[in-house]
Design a protein around this motif. Structure first.
Motif, PDB file in Angstrom:
ATOM      1  N   THR A  91       0.967  -0.911   0.165  1.00 34.90           N
ATOM      2  CA  THR A  91      -0.295  -0.136   0.576  1.00 34.90           C
ATOM      3  C   THR A  91       0.915   1.161   0.209  1.00 34.90           C
ATOM      4  N   PHE A  92       2.023   1.105   0.379  1.00 36.15           N
ATOM      5  CA  PHE A  92       2.795   2.586   0.632  1.00 36.15           C
ATOM      6  C   PHE A  92       3.559   2.350  -0.080  1.00 36.15           C
ATOM      7  N   MET A  93       4.602   1.701  -1.165  1.00 36.94           N
ATOM      8  CA  MET A  93       4.701   1.660  -2.126  1.00 36.94           C
ATOM      9  C   MET A  93       3.870   2.333  -3.276  1.00 36.94           C
ATOM     10  N   LEU A  94       2.232   1.751  -3.577  1.00 41.17           N
ATOM     11  CA  LEU A  94       1.526   2.146  -4.444  1.00 41.17           C
ATOM     12  C   LEU A  94       1.362   3.927  -4.246  1.00 41.17           C
ATOM     13  N   ALA A  95       1.958   4.706  -3.242  1.00 40.72           N
ATOM     14  CA  ALA A  95       1.466   6.043  -2.309  1.00 40.72           C
ATOM     15  C   ALA A  95       1.106   6.489  -4.037  1.00 40.72           C
ATOM     16  N   VAL A  96       2.646   6.116  -5.047  1.00 38.02           N
ATOM     17  CA  VAL A  96       3.426   7.214  -5.885  1.00 38.02           C
ATOM     18  C   VAL A  96       2.565   7.225  -6.873  1.00 38.02           C
ATOM     19  N   TYR A  97       1.789   5.851  -6.777  1.00 41.06           N
ATOM     20  CA  TYR A  97       0.822   6.368  -8.354  1.00 41.06           C
ATOM     21  C   TYR A  97      -0.528   6.788  -8.075  1.00 41.06           C
ATOM     22  N   GLY A  98      -1.012   7.367  -7.096  1.00 43.20           N
ATOM     23  CA  GLY A  98      -2.038   8.196  -6.649  1.00 43.20           C
ATOM     24  C   GLY A  98      -3.129   7.941  -5.625  1.00 43.20           C
ATOM     25  N   THR A  99      -4.182   9.487  -5.610  1.00 43.09           N
ATOM     26  CA  THR A  99      -4.952   8.391  -4.994  1.00 43.09           C
ATOM     27  C   THR A  99      -6.244   7.894  -5.217  1.00 43.09           C
ATOM     28  N   VAL A 100      -6.634   7.631  -6.792  1.00 38.82           N
ATOM     29  CA  VAL A 100      -7.403   6.466  -6.722  1.00 38.82           C
ATOM     30  C   VAL A 100      -6.644   4.932  -7.414  1.00 38.82           C
ATOM     31  N   THR A 101      -4.851   5.081  -7.116  1.00 38.30           N
ATOM     32  CA  THR A 101      -4.689   3.481  -7.208  1.00 38.30           C
ATOM     33  C   THR A 101      -4.836   2.516  -5.629  1.00 38.30           C
ATOM     34  N   ILE A 102      -4.723   4.038  -4.494  1.00 35.01           N
ATOM     35  CA  ILE A 102      -4.954   3.806  -3.147  1.00 35.01           C
ATOM     36  C   ILE A 102      -5.583   3.046  -3.117  1.00 35.01           C
ATOM     37  N   ALA A 103      -6.805   3.857  -3.597  1.00 40.82           N
ATOM     38  CA  ALA A 103      -8.418   3.664  -3.355  1.00 40.82           C
ATOM     39  C   ALA A 103      -8.756   2.294  -3.861  1.00 40.82           C
ATOM     40  N   ALA A 104      -9.092   1.705  -5.357  1.00 41.16           N
ATOM     41  CA  ALA A 104      -8.724   0.777  -6.000  1.00 41.16           C
ATOM     42  C   ALA A 104      -8.333  -0.438  -5.039  1.00 41.16           C
ATOM     43  N   HIS A 105      -7.132  -0.672  -4.744  1.00 39.04           N
ATOM     44  CA  HIS A 105      -6.210  -1.524  -3.902  1.00 39.04           C
ATOM     45  C   HIS A 105      -7.042  -1.559  -3.156  1.00 39.04           C
ATOM     46  N   GLN A 106      -7.219  -0.249  -1.915  1.00 35.17           N
ATOM     47  CA  GLN A 106      -7.702  -1.042  -0.919  1.00 35.17           C
ATOM     48  C   GLN A 106      -9.416  -2.260  -1.225  1.00 35.17           C
ATOM     49  N   ILE A 107      -9.968  -1.049  -1.986  1.00 33.35           N
ATOM     50  CA  ILE A 107     -11.001  -2.173  -2.055  1.00 33.35           C
ATOM     51  C   ILE A 107     -10.636  -3.765  -2.475  1.00 33.35           C
ATOM     52  N   ALA A 108      -9.690  -3.722  -3.562  1.00 31.05           N
ATOM     53  CA  ALA A 108      -9.397  -5.263  -4.080  1.00 31.05           C
ATOM     54  C   ALA A 108      -8.927  -6.005  -2.482  1.00 31.05           C
ATOM     55  N   LEU A 109      -8.000  -5.122  -1.678  1.00 29.41           N
ATOM     56  CA  LEU A 109      -7.485  -5.862  -0.553  1.00 29.41           C
ATOM     57  C   LEU A 109      -9.314  -5.819   0.755  1.00 29.41           C
ATOM     58  N   ASN A 110      -9.239  -5.310   0.363  1.00 33.38           N
ATOM     59  CA  ASN A 110     -10.726  -6.043   1.990  1.00 33.38           C
ATOM     60  C   ASN A 110     -11.597  -6.004   1.941  1.00 33.38           C
ATOM     61  N   PHE A 111     -12.196  -6.775   0.348  1.00 34.21           N
ATOM     62  CA  PHE A 111     -12.668  -7.495   0.745  1.00 34.21           C
ATOM     63  C   PHE A 111     -11.758  -8.917  -0.113  1.00 34.21           C
ATOM     64  N   ALA A 112     -10.151  -8.978  -0.428  1.00 39.34           N
ATOM     65  CA  ALA A 112      -9.823 -10.480  -0.442  1.00 39.34           C
ATOM     66  C   ALA A 112      -9.697 -10.759   1.438  1.00 39.34           C
ATOM     67  N   SER A 113      -9.469  -9.663   2.209  1.00 39.76           N
ATOM     68  CA  SER A 113      -8.957  -9.847   3.404  1.00 39.76           C
ATOM     69  C   SER A 113     -10.186 -10.506   3.538  1.00 39.76           C
ATOM     70  N   LEU A 114     -11.735 -10.147   3.382  1.00 42.02           N
ATOM     71  CA  LEU A 114     -12.860 -10.468   3.813  1.00 42.02           C
ATOM     72  C   LEU A 114     -12.940 -12.002   4.311  1.00 42.02           C
ATOM     73  N   LEU A 115     -12.649 -12.164   3.113  1.00 43.84           N
ATOM     74  CA  LEU A 115     -12.518 -14.344   2.271  1.00 43.84           C
ATOM     75  C   LEU A 115     -11.708 -15.177   3.235  1.00 43.84           C
ATOM     76  N   TYR A 116     -10.850 -14.332   3.077  1.00 47.74           N
ATOM     77  CA  TYR A 116      -9.212 -14.556   4.039  1.00 47.74           C
ATOM     78  C   TYR A 116      -9.901 -15.609   5.595  1.00 47.74           C
ATOM     79  N   MET A 117     -10.972 -14.646   6.052  1.00 45.16           N
ATOM     80  CA  MET A 117     -10.853 -15.027   7.531  1.00 45.16           C
ATOM     81  C   MET A 117     -11.228 -16.590   7.503  1.00 45.16           C
TER      82      MET A 117
END
Length: 458
Positions: free
Chosen positions: A263-289
């Motif tokens: 997530t930190f390394m993706l910060a250089v790609y801008g706010t939109v990329t961080i937001a999209a990455h977090q959406i995917a990570l958030n749902f994948a983490s839900l399934l990881y439960m």
């Protein structure tokens, strides 16, 4: 818990133990899930700020809280060995340790978060949201850590349904306070992303109060007198908890922090990329439960059988857990692959964010199998109290193999930001392979030792 004979009995007991844990994990994770989801509905900049804040918060909290997970195998083995009189002291010392760890985390964030955020090339509004979110979450540190200690105690007694009920209560409480504090409804202040942090902190205090009440008043928990006759600090008991828990905590930190590093390394790609990455990570983490819950169930069952010296049963539970997780991971991968557009649209109405999130979700589907193997294998190893080598293997897999691979792919190929996700897949796969080999070696060594003892007694 009880002894089982057939594989059918073992599977039924595994389901009986794991299902309440799964519901509990989902309910606990939904606190973070709805923080992200409801903040995403509030605005992209607030979502990016909460994403950055969570990337600092989650690995530090989970890593240190992982130390308290050692209470589960310790109590489970005490129960299996019929040493119930030692359970109270183990749990009480765990509570002391939980409060110390909470104080350490609070001090870390209080003195360092401004400096850490300053190193990142963030938009000022995003950095401000991240700062205020972390401060708000820190108010709930003490109840969150103490609850983790109490939950490990409850689960080790096999009463996983109790923590399930407690955790189920946390979700509507958190949603309610998110609704009030993020959006400023019913006269409450409109705090945006920071409101999600305050809502979570309030939730943690309430679920701790519920857990304390249950343990103090309900059987069989009250028979151990956890909240009566508090002893002095016991360095020997802290040493036992830390000897098992520190490698567990560091191992969890190593695994979770790699996602934060991405997530930190993706910060250089801008706010939109961080937001999209977090959406995917958030749902994948839900399934990881799901594999994580099976992992926790494996720790309880394997620890119980090891304590009773039924090593063949412990081995069967280990691989039954892996097989169950792998089977169910196929369903998780299908959900991510075939419904990725619908999932992304749930989080955001920004078409640019949604389009990018759909692509990230495709990579999230690919590492479901690796997650399904490495999680229950780690759980089984913790049941054996084998944690030191596990930590080293996790460190090498994620940070020496996975992250550098992602960096190279992101910066020296056309994959761009997606290169980091490919690196995550490589790291998780390496971890699944090496940890599985370690579990096989541990079981082989125990089997050989048991055979020698068997013939020595003849």
């Amino acid at each position: 818990m009880y002894q089982t004979i057939t594989m059918k009995e073992k599977l039924l007991l595994l389901v009986k133990i794991v299902f309440p844990i799964l519901v509990t994990q989902l309910a606990m994770y939904l606190v973070t899930f709805f923080d992200i989801y409801m903040t995403a509905r509030y605005g992209t900049e607030d979502l990016a700020g909460v994403s950055i804040g969570s990337s600092f918060w989650v690995p530090v909290y989970i890593g240190l809280a992982g130390i308290l997970m050692s209470i589960t195998p310790i109590v489970a083995q005490l129960m299996g060995a019929k040493k119930k009189e030692q359970v109270k002291q183990a749990v009480q010392q765990g509570i002391y340790l939980a409060m110390l760890l909470a104080a350490i985390v609070f001090a870390f964030f209080y003195f360092s978060i401004d400096y850490l955020l300053a190193f990142m090339d963030l938009e000022p509004v995003v950095a401000d949201v991240a700062n205020r979110y972390i401060f708000a979450m820190s108010i709930g540190l003490i109840p969150l850590f103490v609850y983790n200690a109490l939950r490990s105690y409850i689960d080790a007694l096999g009463a996983t349904r109790v923590t399930m009920v407690i955790s189920l209560l946390s979700t509507p409480i958190n949603i309610f306070f998110n609704y009030l504090l993020i959006f400023g409804n019913f006269g409450f202040p409109e705090l945006g992303g920071a409101g999600a942090g305050f809502a979570s902190a309030i939730t943690y205090w309430l679920i701790l109060a519920i857990a304390v009440w249950i343990i103090h008043t309900r059987s069989p928990f009250n028979s151990y007198g956890i909240f009566r006759s508090w002893p002095k600090l016991s360095l020997s008991r802290w040493s036992e908890i830390s000897r098992i828990g520190v490698p567990i905590g560091i191992s969890i930190f190593v695994e979770t922090s790699i996602f934060s590093a991405v997530t930190f390394m993706l910060a250089v790609y801008g706010t939109v990329t961080i937001a999209a990455h977090q959406i995917a990570l958030n749902f994948a983490s839900l399934l990881y439960m799901l594999p994580l819950s099976i992992s926790m169930g494996a720790t309880i069952l394997v620890g119980y059988e090891v304590g009773a010296k039924r090593f063949q049963d412990a081995k069967q539970y280990s691989w039954l857990s892996v097989g169950t997780a792998v089977t169910l991971s196929f369903l998780s991968a299908c959900i991510l692959f075939f419904m990725r557009s619908e999932i992304a649209a749930l989080y955001s109405s920004d078409p640019v964010v949604v389009e990018l999130a759909v692509q990230f979700l495709l990579f999230a589907a690919l590492f479901q199998l690796s997650d399904a193997i490495q999680a229950p294998v780690q759980g089984a190893l913790r049941g054996y109290k084998d944690v030191n080598i596990t930590f080293i293997m996790a460190l090498i897999s994620y940070w020496v193999i996975g992250l550098p691979c992602g960096y190279l792919l992101a910066n020296f190929t056309d994959f761009g930001a997606f290169g980091y996700w490919i690196g995550l897949i490589v790291g998780l796969t390496a971890g699944a392979i090496t940890l599985s080999v370690r579990l096989l070696l541990i079981q082989k060594r125990i089997s050989a030792h048991s055979t020698v003892q068997h013939y020595a007694t003849k």
